[in-house]
Design a protein around this motif. Structure first.
Motif, mmCIF file in Angstrom:
data_model
loop_
_atom_site.group_PDB
_atom_site.id
_atom_site.type_symbol
_atom_site.label_atom_id
_atom_site.label_comp_id
_atom_site.label_asym_id
_atom_site.label_seq_id
_atom_site.Cartn_x
_atom_site.Cartn_y
_atom_site.Cartn_z
ATOM 1 N N ARG A 124 0.821 -1.215 0.000
ATOM 2 C CA ARG A 124 0.000 0.000 0.000
ATOM 3 C C ARG A 124 0.853 1.263 0.000
ATOM 4 N NH1 ARG A 124 -2.296 2.867 4.347
ATOM 5 N NH2 ARG A 124 -1.359 1.339 5.765
ATOM 6 N N VAL A 125 0.381 2.296 -0.693
ATOM 7 C CA VAL A 125 1.017 3.605 -0.634
ATOM 8 C C VAL A 125 0.643 4.267 0.691
ATOM 9 C CG1 VAL A 125 1.062 5.927 -1.628
ATOM 10 C CG2 VAL A 125 1.097 3.924 -3.132
ATOM 11 N N THR A 126 1.648 4.613 1.466
ATOM 12 C CA THR A 126 1.423 5.223 2.782
ATOM 13 C C THR A 126 1.872 6.679 2.848
ATOM 14 O OG1 THR A 126 3.548 4.396 3.580
ATOM 15 C CG2 THR A 126 1.596 3.015 3.976
ATOM 16 N N GLY A 127 2.487 7.166 1.787
ATOM 17 C CA GLY A 127 2.935 8.548 1.793
ATOM 18 C C GLY A 127 3.406 8.981 0.430
ATOM 19 N N LEU A 128 3.624 10.281 0.302
ATOM 20 C CA LEU A 128 4.152 10.858 -0.924
ATOM 21 C C LEU A 128 5.504 11.493 -0.621
ATOM 22 C CD1 LEU A 128 0.928 12.601 -2.300
ATOM 23 C CD2 LEU A 128 1.868 10.389 -2.995
ATOM 24 N N LEU A 129 6.366 11.504 -1.598
ATOM 25 C CA LEU A 129 7.658 12.164 -1.489
ATOM 26 C C LEU A 129 7.510 13.598 -1.975
ATOM 27 C CD1 LEU A 129 9.956 9.320 -2.925
ATOM 28 C CD2 LEU A 129 9.548 9.885 -0.521
ATOM 29 N N GLY A 130 7.683 14.542 -1.086
ATOM 30 C CA GLY A 130 7.528 15.936 -1.461
ATOM 31 C C GLY A 130 6.077 16.356 -1.506
ATOM 32 N N THR A 131 5.881 17.666 -1.630
ATOM 33 C CA THR A 131 4.520 18.206 -1.704
ATOM 34 C C THR A 131 4.305 19.096 -2.921
ATOM 35 O OG1 THR A 131 5.146 20.034 -0.247
ATOM 36 C CG2 THR A 131 4.153 18.093 0.792
ATOM 37 N N ASP A 132 5.232 19.942 -3.242
ATOM 38 C CA ASP A 132 5.077 20.838 -4.389
ATOM 39 C C ASP A 132 6.447 21.151 -4.981
ATOM 40 O OD1 ASP A 132 4.127 22.523 -6.297
ATOM 41 O OD2 ASP A 132 3.554 24.147 -4.936
ATOM 42 N N ARG A 160 -18.879 2.326 -4.778
ATOM 43 C CA ARG A 160 -18.475 3.143 -5.918
ATOM 44 C C ARG A 160 -17.753 4.405 -5.448
ATOM 45 N NH1 ARG A 160 -23.888 1.775 -6.395
ATOM 46 N NH2 ARG A 160 -24.398 0.304 -8.071
ATOM 47 N N PRO A 161 -16.669 4.780 -6.123
ATOM 48 C CA PRO A 161 -16.012 6.058 -5.806
ATOM 49 C C PRO A 161 -16.755 7.197 -6.493
ATOM 50 C CG PRO A 161 -14.766 4.893 -7.479
ATOM 51 C CD PRO A 161 -15.931 3.995 -7.114
ATOM 52 N N MET A 162 -17.753 7.742 -5.825
ATOM 53 C CA MET A 162 -18.649 8.733 -6.420
ATOM 54 C C MET A 162 -18.289 10.139 -5.935
ATOM 55 S SD MET A 162 -21.422 9.216 -8.313
ATOM 56 C CE MET A 162 -22.316 7.656 -8.332
ATOM 57 N N PRO A 163 -17.729 11.007 -6.790
ATOM 58 C CA PRO A 163 -17.511 12.401 -6.387
ATOM 59 C C PRO A 163 -18.821 13.058 -5.963
ATOM 60 C CG PRO A 163 -16.261 11.903 -8.370
ATOM 61 C CD PRO A 163 -17.160 10.718 -8.123
ATOM 62 N N ALA A 164 -18.705 14.064 -5.102
ATOM 63 C CA ALA A 164 -19.880 14.650 -4.456
ATOM 64 C C ALA A 164 -20.905 15.186 -5.440
ATOM 65 C CB ALA A 164 -19.443 15.762 -3.504
ATOM 66 N N ASP A 165 -20.473 15.677 -6.600
ATOM 67 C CA ASP A 165 -21.430 16.203 -7.581
ATOM 68 C C ASP A 165 -21.763 15.188 -8.671
ATOM 69 O OD1 ASP A 165 -19.083 16.200 -9.018
ATOM 70 O OD2 ASP A 165 -19.113 18.330 -9.513
ATOM 71 N N GLY A 166 -21.312 13.945 -8.509
ATOM 72 C CA GLY A 166 -21.637 12.888 -9.454
ATOM 73 C C GLY A 166 -20.807 12.879 -10.715
ATOM 74 N N MET A 167 -19.892 13.835 -10.876
ATOM 75 C CA MET A 167 -19.103 13.959 -12.094
ATOM 76 C C MET A 167 -17.666 13.490 -11.874
ATOM 77 S SD MET A 167 -21.097 15.128 -14.420
ATOM 78 C CE MET A 167 -22.553 16.140 -14.724
ATOM 79 N N SER A 168 -17.026 13.084 -12.950
ATOM 80 C CA SER A 168 -15.629 12.663 -12.889
ATOM 81 C C SER A 168 -14.738 13.814 -12.420
ATOM 82 C CB SER A 168 -15.162 12.210 -14.274
ATOM 83 O OG SER A 168 -16.004 11.200 -14.792
ATOM 84 N N VAL A 169 -13.603 13.447 -11.835
ATOM 85 C CA VAL A 169 -12.571 14.410 -11.439
ATOM 86 C C VAL A 169 -11.288 14.038 -12.177
ATOM 87 C CG1 VAL A 169 -11.211 15.375 -9.549
ATOM 88 C CG2 VAL A 169 -13.609 14.744 -9.176
ATOM 89 N N LEU A 170 -10.761 14.986 -12.954
ATOM 90 C CA LEU A 170 -9.559 14.763 -13.750
ATOM 91 C C LEU A 170 -8.710 16.015 -13.722
ATOM 92 C CD1 LEU A 170 -11.329 13.544 -17.036
ATOM 93 C CD2 LEU A 170 -10.372 12.066 -15.289
ATOM 94 N N GLY A 171 -7.479 15.919 -13.250
ATOM 95 C CA GLY A 171 -6.629 17.080 -13.350
ATOM 96 C C GLY A 171 -5.529 17.135 -12.325
ATOM 97 N N TRP A 172 -4.680 18.136 -12.463
ATOM 98 C CA TRP A 172 -3.585 18.373 -11.533
ATOM 99 C C TRP A 172 -4.143 18.868 -10.209
ATOM 100 C CZ3 TRP A 172 0.754 16.295 -13.075
ATOM 101 C CH2 TRP A 172 1.014 16.174 -14.448
ATOM 102 N N VAL A 173 -3.608 18.370 -9.127
ATOM 103 C CA VAL A 173 -4.085 18.738 -7.792
ATOM 104 C C VAL A 173 -3.565 20.142 -7.458
ATOM 105 C CG1 VAL A 173 -4.027 18.163 -5.337
ATOM 106 C CG2 VAL A 173 -4.142 16.333 -7.058
ATOM 107 N N PRO A 174 -4.451 21.080 -7.161
ATOM 108 C CA PRO A 174 -4.004 22.440 -6.837
ATOM 109 C C PRO A 174 -3.047 22.440 -5.644
ATOM 110 C CG PRO A 174 -6.373 22.402 -7.204
ATOM 111 C CD PRO A 174 -5.926 20.976 -7.161
ATOM 112 N N GLY A 175 -1.934 23.150 -5.800
ATOM 113 C CA GLY A 175 -0.980 23.275 -4.711
ATOM 114 C C GLY A 175 -0.065 22.086 -4.525
ATOM 115 N N ALA A 176 -0.133 21.116 -5.429
ATOM 116 C CA ALA A 176 0.720 19.926 -5.324
ATOM 117 C C ALA A 176 1.265 19.604 -6.710
ATOM 118 C CB ALA A 176 -0.055 18.744 -4.751
ATOM 119 N N GLY A 177 2.297 20.314 -7.096
ATOM 120 C CA GLY A 177 2.845 20.113 -8.426
ATOM 121 C C GLY A 177 3.228 18.674 -8.693
ATOM 122 N N ALA A 178 2.983 18.237 -9.926
ATOM 123 C CA ALA A 178 3.324 16.891 -10.402
ATOM 124 C C ALA A 178 2.463 15.793 -9.798
ATOM 125 C CB ALA A 178 4.809 16.586 -10.190
ATOM 126 N N LEU A 179 1.321 16.158 -9.180
ATOM 127 C CA LEU A 179 0.363 15.166 -8.678
ATOM 128 C C LEU A 179 -0.950 15.339 -9.429
ATOM 129 C CD1 LEU A 179 -0.472 12.930 -6.672
ATOM 130 C CD2 LEU A 179 -1.118 14.748 -5.069
#
Length: 378
Positions: free
Chosen positions: A171-179, A315-334
């Motif tokens: 299992r992934v338990t952490g990330l290396l770096g943040t931004d 089911r992994p259902m986002p709160a508004d029922g729509m897909s989520v695709l994109g770069w995570v704000p404030g976390a470069g390269a994620l």
């Protein structure tokens, strides 16, 4: 460039494959074997979804040719079948609802065919119990289905041929770096360094994003407004040949391998209780209710047929029922991907995400960015 993809289900597998085909060095990691996950057990109905959103309709409509593109470059037993989907109703209200749905699809130039009972029995599915049908039967010939476990296995086999390093059981338990983020930490203590991390972790998305102080709100099991828990029942081989998805009033049926069927009932899903019993026990108890309905839809299919497996997933259902695709704000390269209908969207999302990670933004993905939730997050 080096990429780590977190989550080896249908979406993660397709993302990893497309990245590898673009020349990335890819590690695909997951805490469990993908054959044990939701993707390998899903219902696997592939269709354009008309939920009132032009952007989501476009995304799901393009998923159908994306499946064909992927199927053409995977080997082994076939897993994608474009043979349509048949709906019918047993009440006047149900018939009005199906007519409204069909009108919506026709307005989007999505093909819909109407059948009377005699023609449906002779051309689409002999042996159906259709004595109480109200209105026409609606056939959607562009719809398709996948044999889910074959699909996941075929994608992973292709990943290996493309040089993807597949790591499961850690299992992934952490990330290396943040931004920027520069890799992942595994439960074993191993660190995998990378130029980019793409999380396709489904229900595990929140735990991954929490390492950089971010999040995407998902509907929790038991939420009264949105159904997330679902039971999929796989039968033993049946003596009736079924070639397409069937949506009877109280039972959905999908062909599986070896003459088996996959069964699903929305009303039974509503009776599943998060935290009441463990999921395996709930599935075992509810599966008999689902199987009992098969004989009322296909009388020749019910005798002697048994439940081979009963899988309860969330089911992994986002709160508004729509897909989520994109770069995570404030976390470069994620980059984050989380959505329901993963088996429908996986081949297309694999293409889009790989292009975006490679530097080519996608117009199809533009309406599904995680930034839309920023104002709601703590």
């Amino acid at each position: 460039m080096r990429a780590v993809v977190v989550g080896a289900g249908s979406i993660g597998g397709c993302v990893a494959l497309n990245l590898a085909e673009q020349g990335f060095s890819v590690a695909l990691v997951d805490a469990q074997d993908p054959g044990d996950g939701l993707s390998a057990h899903g219902f696997g109905w592939v269709n354009a979804v008309d939920n009132g959103s032009d952007a989501y309709f476009a995304l799901t409509a393009e998923s159908l040719p994306a499946h064909e593109r992927l199927a053409a470059r995977t080997d082994g037993e076939p897993w994608f079948f474009r043979r349509g989907n048949l709906h019918w109703a047993d009440s006047a209200e149900g018939a009005r609802r199906l007519a409204g749905t069909a009108a919506g699809y026709r307005a989007r130039d999505y093909p819909v065919e109407e059948y009377d009972v005699e023609r449906a029995l002779s051309e689409l599915q002999p042996g159906l119990a259709l004595d109480d049908v109200h209105g026409p039967l609606y056939h959607y010939p562009a719809d398709a289905h996948v044999i889910s476990d074959r699909f996941v296995a075929a994608v992973h086999a292709r990943c290996r041929r493309e040089g993807v390093e597949i790591r499961t059981g850690d299992r992934v338990t952490g990330l290396l770096g943040t931004d920027p983020v520069r890799g992942v930490v595994l439960a074993s203590g191993e660190r995998i360094r990378a130029d980019v991390v793409i999380t396709c972790a489904g229900r595990g998305t929140q735990a991954i994003l929490a390492h950089v102080g971010a999040g995407v709100p998902l509907v929790e099991p038991g939420d009264p407004g949105t159904l997330t828990m679902g039971l999929l029942v796989r039968t033993s081989p049946v003596p009736v040949r079924v070639e397409r998805v069937l949506h009877a009033p109280e039972l959905s049926v999908r062909p599986h391998s070896g003459g088996r069927l996959v069964l699903h009932c929305h009303d039974v899903d509503h009776d599943l209780e998060p935290g009441d019993l463990d999921r395996a026990e709930q599935g075992r108890l509810a599966a008999a209710r689902v199987l009992d309905r098969l004989g009322t839809v296909l009388p020749g299919a019910g005798d002697g047929v048994e439940v081979e497996s009963a899988y309860v997933g969330v089911r992994p259902m986002p709160a508004d029922g729509m897909s989520v695709l994109g770069w995570v704000p404030g976390a470069g390269a994620l980059y984050v991907v989380v959505t329901h209908s993963g088996l429908t969207l996986a081949p297309l999302l694999g293409e889009l995400v790989a292009r975006e990670v490679g530097g080519a933004p996608s117009e199809l993905a533009a309406g599904f960015r995680p930034e839309r939730f920023t104002a709601r997050l703590p």
